[in-house]
Each structure stands twice: as C-alpha cells, then as structure tokens.
Design an enzyme around this catalytic site. Structure first.
Site, short mmCIF file in Angstrom:
data_model
loop_
_atom_site.label_atom_id
_atom_site.label_comp_id
_atom_site.label_asym_id
_atom_site.label_seq_id
_atom_site.Cartn_x
_atom_site.Cartn_y
_atom_site.Cartn_z
N ASP A 173 94.68 37.02 102.90
CA ASP A 173 93.41 36.33 102.71
C ASP A 173 92.36 37.26 103.28
OD1 ASP A 173 92.17 33.99 101.59
OD2 ASP A 173 91.49 33.52 103.61
N LYS B 141 96.45 44.00 93.34
CA LYS B 141 97.12 43.90 94.64
C LYS B 141 98.61 44.19 94.51
CE LYS B 141 93.99 40.51 96.75
NZ LYS B 141 93.91 39.16 97.37
N ASP C 128 82.23 44.94 96.73
CA ASP C 128 82.29 46.40 96.86
C ASP C 128 80.98 47.11 96.48
OD1 ASP C 128 84.87 46.12 97.75
OD2 ASP C 128 85.82 47.05 96.00
N GLY D 165 97.69 36.24 92.24
CA GLY D 165 97.66 36.41 90.79
C GLY D 165 96.99 37.72 90.43
N ASN D 166 96.68 38.53 91.43
CA ASN D 166 95.92 39.76 91.24
C ASN D 166 96.85 40.94 90.96
OD1 ASN D 166 94.48 42.23 91.84
ND2 ASN D 166 92.91 40.99 92.85
N HIS E 265 89.76 47.49 104.69
CA HIS E 265 90.40 46.42 105.45
C HIS E 265 91.78 46.10 104.89
CE1 HIS E 265 88.26 44.92 102.00
NE2 HIS E 265 88.69 43.69 102.14
N ARG E 266 91.90 46.07 103.56
CA ARG E 266 93.19 45.75 102.95
C ARG E 266 94.19 46.88 103.14
NH1 ARG E 266 91.39 43.85 98.78
NH2 ARG E 266 91.60 41.67 99.37
N LYS F 175 89.25 54.63 99.00
CA LYS F 175 89.05 53.26 99.45
C LYS F 175 90.26 52.77 100.24
CE LYS F 175 88.20 48.54 97.94
NZ LYS F 175 88.21 47.59 96.81
N PHE G 171 86.04 45.63 93.27
CA PHE G 171 85.73 44.27 92.85
C PHE G 171 85.04 43.56 94.00
CE2 PHE G 171 89.90 44.39 94.75
CZ PHE G 171 89.96 43.27 95.56
#
Length: 199
Positions: free
Chosen positions: A68, A12, A156, A8-9, A181-182, A176, A153
């Site tokens: 996740d 992302k 961070d 829902g982000n 990681h993302r 970033k 967020f």
C-alpha cells in the site's frame, strides 16, 4: 515456491518478478487466480497492505505479498495519504488526482511544497501468519506546479527528486526503481524473505 501478488497492476507484477530473478519464486497476480480486491478499510498503509495480503492468502492458500502506498504532503496535513489513488473521488484517474493536489497546495500550502511517497510491503506465509515480514520505503521530494514527464503513473509527473531535479515521470524505470519508495520497500522485503525463497 509460488507467491501471490495482491494487486491488479501488471507493472507491479513485472517489477516484483524482475527483482526476484535468481530466487526460487514464481509470482502470480491475484487476478490470475480469480481473486478480487478487498475493501481497504485500514487507516494506515500497514493496515491496508495486511488486509490485501491476508485476503489473497486466505483465498489462494499460498504465501502473499501486498503493498500500500501513497503521497503524504505536510502542508496538507498528510493528505492525500492512504487516499492517494482516490483523492479526487473513487472513480478519479491520475490527472484528476493531480489537479486536486495542485489546487489544494495552491490554496493551503503557504509555499511549502514538500511531499513524501511512502510504500509499505508485507509478506504473509499464510493467512494466519502471526509474524508477517513488513518493509517500508520512502522518497521525499518537492511537488512542482506543472506536470513534467511521461513515465510512471500516479503523482509521478509532479513529484520532483531534489537531487536530480527531475520528476519521477522523467526518470526511466531503472533510475526510478533505484530511488523510489517502492523500490526501497521491495528490496527490503526481498532481503527479509530471502532465506525462504532461496534457490
């Protein structure tokens, strides 16, 4: 090719769309298709990402991507881990989660302030896909005692990159994305599915 992003982000979604530029892929958020979020009942990042992707693929009939992620702190036995988003309670926000993390480290950390962000991303071609594409990224740093920065967020503001000497919240989006990681997981996932989304 249309892919459902199991989140829902909106941030992302924008990140995924940006990184898939040049490929024949349209990314849509689950909410745009009226799909709710499932209960995350897994015990690992991989399990929870698969649960979310399978849920979206089942309800949409489309390929799905889910992630996740969370922060693992060795001095806290790996906490908050898969419970990162709800470390201070199911309705807790970022500030409350950070407050609990800092309190736990102060009480139990014994000076060890290392922490690693983990992100697992999965791609399912369909709900019964027996061979999902799974990608993992990690980012190790140090948990600072006082939040710094206004970007990002989650944790961070208290996660400091040791090479840069800045928290993740002090980095702009491109900096970033290059280290996080993302960002790592998303690049690996795109590499894994590139042939399927090639224009």
């Amino acid at each position: 090719m249309k892919i459902v992003l199991a989140t829902g982000n909106a941030g992302k979604l924008a990140e995924m769309t940006r990184m898939l530029q040049g490929y024949d892929a349209e990314v849509v958020r689950q909410g745009h298709l009226g799909i709710d979020s499932p209960a995350e009942t897994g015990l690992t990042f991989v399990e929870n990402a698969l649960i979310k992707a399978r849920h979206c693929a089942e309800r949409s009939g489309l390929p799905a991507v889910a992630d996740d992620s969370g922060l693992a702190v060795p001095a806290l036995g790996g906490e908050p881990g898969i419970y990162s988003a709800r470390y201070a309670g199911s309705d807790a926000g970022d500030a409350a989660n950070i407050e609990r993390l800092l309190a736990e480290l102060s009480e139990r950390g014994q000076g060890d302030r290392r922490g690693t962000f983990h992100c697992v991303m999965v791609y399912l071609r369909h709900a019964a896909d027996p061979a999902p594409v799974i990608a993992h990224g990690s980012w190790t740093g140090r948990i600072v005692e006082t939040p710094r920065g206004h970007h990002g967020f989650g944790y961070d503001p208290v996660f400091e990159d040791p090479e840069l000497g800045q928290t993740a919240a002090e980095l702009d989006a491109p900096a970033k994305d290059a280290r996080s990681h993302r960002g790592q997981a998303l690049r690996a996932l795109i590499q894994g599915i590139a042939a399927e989304v090639a224009g």
